[in-house]
Design a protein around this motif. Sequence first.
Motif, short mmCIF file in Angstrom:
data_model
loop_
_atom_site.label_atom_id
_atom_site.label_comp_id
_atom_site.label_asym_id
_atom_site.label_seq_id
_atom_site.Cartn_x
_atom_site.Cartn_y
_atom_site.Cartn_z
N ASP A 67 -5.02 0.74 -7.47
CA ASP A 67 -4.43 2.06 -7.23
C ASP A 67 -2.93 1.95 -6.93
O ASP A 67 -2.13 2.74 -7.45
N LEU A 68 -2.56 0.99 -6.10
CA LEU A 68 -1.15 0.84 -5.77
C LEU A 68 -0.32 0.36 -6.96
O LEU A 68 0.86 0.70 -7.09
N HIS A 73 2.98 2.46 -8.43
CA HIS A 73 4.08 1.79 -9.14
C HIS A 73 4.69 0.67 -8.29
O HIS A 73 5.90 0.48 -8.29
N LEU A 74 3.82 -0.06 -7.55
CA LEU A 74 4.28 -1.19 -6.79
C LEU A 74 4.10 -2.47 -7.60
O LEU A 74 3.20 -2.55 -8.45
N PRO A 75 4.89 -3.48 -7.35
CA PRO A 75 4.67 -4.77 -8.00
C PRO A 75 3.28 -5.30 -7.63
O PRO A 75 2.76 -5.04 -6.55
N SER A 76 2.69 -6.04 -8.54
CA SER A 76 1.32 -6.51 -8.34
C SER A 76 1.20 -7.38 -7.09
O SER A 76 0.20 -7.29 -6.36
N GLY A 77 2.21 -8.21 -6.84
CA GLY A 77 2.15 -9.06 -5.65
C GLY A 77 2.19 -8.26 -4.37
O GLY A 77 1.39 -8.50 -3.43
N LEU A 78 3.08 -7.27 -4.28
CA LEU A 78 3.17 -6.44 -3.10
C LEU A 78 1.93 -5.57 -2.94
O LEU A 78 1.43 -5.35 -1.84
N ALA A 79 1.42 -5.06 -4.06
CA ALA A 79 0.20 -4.24 -4.00
C ALA A 79 -0.98 -5.06 -3.49
O ALA A 79 -1.78 -4.59 -2.67
N LEU A 80 -1.11 -6.30 -4.00
CA LEU A 80 -2.20 -7.15 -3.54
C LEU A 80 -2.06 -7.48 -2.05
O LEU A 80 -3.05 -7.48 -1.31
N LEU A 81 -0.84 -7.73 -1.59
CA LEU A 81 -0.61 -8.03 -0.18
C LEU A 81 -0.99 -6.84 0.71
O LEU A 81 -1.67 -7.00 1.73
N ALA A 82 -0.55 -5.64 0.33
CA ALA A 82 -0.85 -4.46 1.15
C ALA A 82 -2.34 -4.15 1.15
O ALA A 82 -2.93 -3.85 2.20
N ALA A 83 -2.99 -4.22 -0.02
CA ALA A 83 -4.42 -3.93 -0.09
C ALA A 83 -5.23 -5.00 0.63
O ALA A 83 -6.24 -4.70 1.30
N ALA A 84 -4.80 -6.27 0.53
CA ALA A 84 -5.50 -7.33 1.25
C ALA A 84 -5.37 -7.14 2.76
O ALA A 84 -6.27 -7.50 3.53
N GLY A 106 -0.52 -1.34 10.38
CA GLY A 106 0.65 -1.96 9.76
C GLY A 106 0.60 -1.91 8.25
O GLY A 106 1.63 -1.65 7.59
N ALA A 107 -0.57 -2.15 7.67
CA ALA A 107 -0.71 -2.07 6.22
C ALA A 107 -0.47 -0.64 5.74
O ALA A 107 0.17 -0.41 4.69
N PHE A 108 -0.96 0.35 6.49
CA PHE A 108 -0.71 1.74 6.13
C PHE A 108 0.79 2.06 6.15
O PHE A 108 1.32 2.72 5.24
N THR A 109 1.48 1.58 7.18
CA THR A 109 2.92 1.82 7.27
C THR A 109 3.66 1.20 6.09
O THR A 109 4.55 1.82 5.49
N LEU A 110 3.30 -0.01 5.75
CA LEU A 110 3.93 -0.69 4.61
C LEU A 110 3.68 0.07 3.31
O LEU A 110 4.61 0.30 2.51
N ALA A 112 2.77 3.31 2.89
CA ALA A 112 3.38 4.65 2.88
C ALA A 112 4.88 4.56 2.66
O ALA A 112 5.46 5.37 1.92
N ALA A 113 5.53 3.58 3.29
CA ALA A 113 6.98 3.47 3.18
C ALA A 113 7.40 3.02 1.78
O ALA A 113 8.33 3.58 1.18
N THR A 114 6.74 2.03 1.23
CA THR A 114 7.13 1.51 -0.09
C THR A 114 6.78 2.48 -1.21
O THR A 114 7.56 2.66 -2.16
N VAL A 115 5.63 3.12 -1.12
CA VAL A 115 5.25 4.08 -2.17
C VAL A 115 6.17 5.29 -2.13
O VAL A 115 6.53 5.84 -3.18
N ARG A 116 6.58 5.72 -0.94
CA ARG A 116 7.43 6.91 -0.84
C ARG A 116 8.77 6.69 -1.56
O ARG A 116 9.31 7.61 -2.17
N THR A 117 9.30 5.49 -1.51
CA THR A 117 10.58 5.21 -2.18
C THR A 117 10.43 5.12 -3.69
O THR A 117 11.45 5.17 -4.40
#
Length: 458
Positions: A67-68, A73-84, A106-110, A112-117
């Motif tokens: 989903d991320l 539209h997050l990079p796959s590495g960042l998306a995997l880190l946040a979902a993990a 903390g994962a929610f904050t990461l 929400a902040a990255t997706v919003r940008t």
Amino acid sequence: MSRLSRVMDTGVGRAPRARVTGWLRALRGDLWTVRADPLPPSTRLRRLPHGLLCLAAFGITVGGTGDLTDNGHLPSGLALLAAAGQGGALVLGLWRPVPAWWLSLGAFTLIAATVRTRMGFDLETYTWPWTAAGIIAELLVLLLLALRVPTRAAVAALVVTAFLTWVFESLWTGEAYDTTGVLAVSLFTVVVILGSALRGRREARAQLLEQTTLTAEERTRRTLLEERSRIARELHDVVAHHMSVISIQAQVAPHLVENPPDELRENLAGIRQNALEALTELRRVLGVLRSEHIGPGEPPDGLGDGFAPHAPQPTLDRLDALVENTRAVGREVATDISGERRPLPPGVELSAYRIVQEALSNALRHAPGAPITVRLTYEPDGLEVEIVNGRPTGPAPPSTGAGHGLLGMRERVAMLGGTMTAHPWHWDGFKVTAFLPDTPPVDTPGTDDPTALRKGTS
């Protein structure tokens, strides 16, 4: 303002501040900790909930990554880190619920902040600030938290989560999006209420079980003490009789010897004086014991001695009268006496009589219509008592007794250093067997363990 007024005002103001400070200190101890609090295995399902939660964590990690990546539209590495982080928080919650909640937040904050940008594609369909996988992960984490922390800590965690959601939605404006804040906070509230209710129910059941156990142990111990008091009350008569005989014999002995020496007279006088003093003390103790009302161990079925409290204690010579009383209420009772019948020590005779009396009472209460057999076997070293009742002809009525008849029997047998068994017999019957030795050891141990005696209660 006077000094007294200033002092009183300061004291009044300190009380609310002290309460608030104490509340904040307790809240910090609840939520600012990494202590372990493992989720206990289920009574029926064992480790199945743990496996299901681990499976859910894997699904959250995989689904959240996709989903991320696709919608956020997050990079796959960042998306995997946040979902993990969200999936790992769920697994961590099985052992450490408070750190798991912080990790999930903390994962929610990461996210929400990255997706919003990066918003700018599919603005009308993308959900923010909570993703679908994030809502599921936070629901499960809050549930695990509410199940194992005080209610105030679970509510505080819910307030912090709702406040952070409001901060993202209200203070970070710009692109249009499909808001999920209200839905997420509503679901979180329901989960916290449910988890707190389940935790309160579990604690209430644990306290009830503990109180029930303590009450049962206390009831057994109290019944044991009452039964021992009853036995002591009966045996005091026997001991007092022997002390009286000793006193009389010591008084008569000098007259049976021609010209007894002075040393013999002094010794016999001392024996008589000691016997009289011991008899006086025994009568005092016996008076205290007899001042009590009849204890719960007294037979309630009309099988009493028929004697006043101050009458001599019964022996096996009254066994026939006891059996006749049982037959008088319409029960079939057979007696069988084998071996060479001889006088036994008073304590053995009294205990044997009481064991038969209690066994007959139990048969009348719990085995209506069943035939009863009483056997006495005189062995060279003691007496064996056996009471057997057959299969009852109808259901037993509710018993109003204390339910500790066998406990009293075991106490009497243990006092004499004998052995006893009580167990079901053929065709729904019951059998009680006791062996009472002629000469019990002096250091016969008592039966002090109520849990062991509880197994033999009737």
